[in-house]
Enzyme design. Structure first.
Site, short mmCIF file in Angstrom:
data_model
loop_
_atom_site.label_atom_id
_atom_site.label_comp_id
_atom_site.label_asym_id
_atom_site.label_seq_id
_atom_site.Cartn_x
_atom_site.Cartn_y
_atom_site.Cartn_z
N HIS A 1 -82.28 18.48 78.11
CA HIS A 1 -82.88 17.49 78.75
C HIS A 1 -82.33 16.35 78.61
O HIS A 1 -82.01 16.17 78.04
CB HIS A 1 -84.40 17.42 77.59
CG HIS A 1 -84.98 16.68 77.88
ND1 HIS A 1 -86.81 16.23 77.91
CD2 HIS A 1 -84.44 15.04 79.03
CE1 HIS A 1 -86.92 15.58 78.45
NE2 HIS A 1 -86.25 14.48 79.44
N ASP B 1 -90.47 15.43 84.62
CA ASP B 1 -90.59 14.08 83.77
C ASP B 1 -90.17 12.83 83.61
O ASP B 1 -89.39 12.84 84.83
CB ASP B 1 -88.79 15.02 82.90
CG ASP B 1 -88.78 14.12 81.15
OD1 ASP B 1 -89.36 13.75 80.79
OD2 ASP B 1 -87.57 13.49 81.39
N HIS C 1 -79.34 3.91 80.29
CA HIS C 1 -79.16 2.44 81.81
C HIS C 1 -78.17 1.48 81.92
O HIS C 1 -77.62 1.59 80.34
CB HIS C 1 -80.49 2.22 80.50
CG HIS C 1 -81.55 3.12 81.40
ND1 HIS C 1 -82.10 3.11 82.28
CD2 HIS C 1 -82.55 3.66 80.22
CE1 HIS C 1 -82.92 3.86 82.97
NE2 HIS C 1 -83.11 4.34 80.92
N ARG D 1 -78.65 10.66 85.82
CA ARG D 1 -78.49 9.72 86.82
C ARG D 1 -78.06 10.14 88.60
O ARG D 1 -77.82 9.24 88.80
CB ARG D 1 -78.42 8.54 86.47
CG ARG D 1 -79.17 8.39 84.89
CD ARG D 1 -80.17 7.67 84.96
NE ARG D 1 -80.98 7.12 83.87
CZ ARG D 1 -81.55 7.14 83.55
NH1 ARG D 1 -82.63 7.50 84.29
NH2 ARG D 1 -82.29 7.09 82.08
N GLY E 1 -85.71 4.45 77.50
CA GLY E 1 -84.45 5.17 77.34
C GLY E 1 -83.40 5.03 76.15
O GLY E 1 -82.74 3.97 76.08
N HIS F 1 -80.54 12.91 81.40
CA HIS F 1 -80.64 12.95 82.47
C HIS F 1 -79.39 12.29 82.94
O HIS F 1 -78.35 11.05 82.57
CB HIS F 1 -81.55 11.39 82.62
CG HIS F 1 -83.25 11.93 82.59
ND1 HIS F 1 -83.78 11.54 82.83
CD2 HIS F 1 -84.11 12.06 80.80
CE1 HIS F 1 -84.96 11.70 81.98
NE2 HIS F 1 -84.95 12.29 81.10
N ASP G 1 -82.65 14.29 75.10
CA ASP G 1 -83.20 13.20 76.10
C ASP G 1 -82.41 12.43 76.31
O ASP G 1 -82.98 11.10 76.61
CB ASP G 1 -85.10 12.70 75.87
CG ASP G 1 -85.71 12.11 76.67
OD1 ASP G 1 -85.05 12.00 78.02
OD2 ASP G 1 -86.95 11.71 76.80
N ASN H 1 -85.63 13.20 88.03
CA ASN H 1 -86.35 12.55 88.42
C ASN H 1 -85.21 10.80 89.05
O ASN H 1 -85.38 10.02 88.17
CB ASN H 1 -87.15 11.21 87.20
CG ASN H 1 -86.92 11.20 85.49
OD1 ASN H 1 -85.36 11.60 85.61
ND2 ASN H 1 -87.01 10.59 85.45
ZN LIG Z 1 -90.04 12.27 79.67
ZN LIG Z 2 -86.85 12.55 79.88
#
Ligand SMILES: [Zn+2]
Ligand SMILES: [Zn+2]
Length: 428
Positions: A61, A153, A313, A65, A328, A63, A309, A95
């Site tokens: 998990h 997500d 940012h 980006r 986040g 991100h 996760d 996402n």
């Molecule tokens: Zn999530």
């Molecule tokens: Zn996430």
């Protein structure tokens, strides 16, 4: 000519094969060739005395980006961060902007990862087009292209009929459906856990019931589609109520797995008291009793994966007021130390237990042949100094982002070397 790499004298922990002993690991070309107590010298030798030699860590998990927010993270910068943190495989969330929702998108992420030659980069695909929760995305084609799961997500799939269709459809391809459990009706415009602290801080709250209601609903859906190849994964569970739902579902042998993040084990809603947006995360930081329940769940073997996760940012965005800042925490590069702090030091897990939740078990969830040092497997290996103390310094991160509340924390357990496909891709 074949290349050989011999890792000597380390404590080899390979939970999938029940190994926890001092021995050597021989890598020939890209594969594990031997795990034994032989000491014959080879050309390239890594002395791992006093170190742990474990299967490459897997984070299902993250991100990264890309595409869309490359100023926050790219597959390249995320990959650098991953190997520095001991992760030889990561799973990107879909996402992005645009959303990863067809086979071309999936191939794009995988190709970018291969080109970087750092960590193995996998991706999940969206459950619904544009994460809108209405129309199913091209799940079949994405599965064929190598997507290792489906998730919307960032939000939960609100419509139960859509979710039921997604579960039935994904079962045809034997791919896991992962849910960010959050019923929007309970979440509203909330920015932190709802309760005493949200009240005194004057911030709108996210009710724990929102997570639990969707998890409960999904469990009812799963019961409806049994039996089959259906696999369901609850992402970043964060409440005591969710733990009880998982406990009951596992008791009923339902095909459910779940994951936990470091922040939900280490930080509480009280951290939001200074309006520091580095503590704004979704699901929100909960209460002490939730942390206790999550730790108990891990001790009881109810949790299947530890993830980060990792949600990078921009500083400029996190400097907005609490209401407006994005959710986040960027934690990829301190994950191991945080997990040692949260789970090994208080005695919730021993090293083999921790390694299992960061290797073989997450590999099983996404259905990839990784996470062990079995002979013949691809040689993804992480070497860890379990006793190294260090201070987390966000300025050393390879990640492009610094939204990390752990700056200055003293932790133990440092990644020394990361070997991917028999190649040393990171050295401390
Ligand atoms: Zn999530
Ligand atoms: Zn996430």
């Amino acid at each position: 000519m074949s290349s050989e790499l011999l890792i000597k004298n380390g404590r080899v922990i390979d939970p999938a094969n029940g190994i926890d002993k001092e021995c050597d690991v021989l890598i020939v070309d890209e594969k594990i060739a031997e795990v034994s107590q032989k000491t014959e010298d080879r050309r390239t030798v890594i002395d791992a005395s006093g170190k742990l030699v474990v299967p490459g860590l897997i984070d299902i998990h993250v991100h990264f980006r890309e595409p869309g927010d490359e100023e926050e993270e790219t597959i390249a910068s995320g990959s650098e961060a991953a190997v520095a943190a001991g992760f030889t495989s990561v799973v990107c969330m879909p996402n992005t902007n645009p959303v990863i929702e067809n086979e071309t998108d999936v191939e794009y992420i995988h190709r970018k990862g291969r080109q970087r030659r750092k960590t193995h980069v996998y991706t999940m695909g969206a459950i619904t087009k544009g994460l809108q929760g209405v129309e199913l995305a091209e799940m079949g084609l994405m599965a064929e292209a190598g997507a290792v799961g489906f998730t919307d997500d960032g939000r939960g799939v609100q419509d139960p009929a859509v979710m039921l269709r997604a579960l039935k459809y994904a079962a045809m391809f034997d791919v896991v459906v992962a849910q960010h459990c959050q019923d929007d009706g309970f979440a509203g415009n909330g920015v932190m856990n709802s309760g005493y602290y949200s009240t005194i801080l004057g911030l709108p709250g996210i009710d724990p019931l929102g997570e639990e209601a969707m998890l409960w609903r999904d469990i009812q859906l799963i019961k409806k589609v049994r039996p089959g190849r259906i696999r369901y994964h609850a992402q970043h569970i964060s409440t005591a109520g969710s733990v009880e739902l998982i406990r009951a579902a596992k008791r009923d042998s339902l095909p459910i797995t779940c994951e936990v993040t470091p922040h939900h084990l280490l930080l509480t809603e009280e951290c939001c008291a200074e309006y520091d947006t580095n503590y704004k995360v979704n699901p929100p930081l909960r209460a002490e009793k939730d942390i206790e329940a999550l730790k108990q769940a891990i001790a009881d073997g109810l949790v299947d994966a530890l993830v980060t996760d990792h949600a990078p940012h921009l500083q400029s965005e996190k400097e907005l007021e609490f209401l407006a800042a994005p959710f986040g925490i960027a934690s990829l590069e301190c994950a191991l130390g945080l997990y040692v702090n949260a789970l090994i030091e208080p005695g919730v897990l021993d090293w083999p237990g921790l390694i299992s939740l960061m290797t073989e078990k997450p590999a099983k969830i996404i259905g990839v042949d990784k996470g062990t040092l079995g002979v013949g497997r691809q040689a993804d290996v992480t070497i860890i100094d379990p006793n190294a103390d260090y201070e987390i310094d966000v300025n050393t991160f390879r990640s492009k982002s610094r939204n990390c509340p752990y700056h200055g924390w003293k932790v133990k357990g440092k990644v020394e070397k990361t070997i991917v496909g028999g190649e040393i891709r990171f050295e401390a």
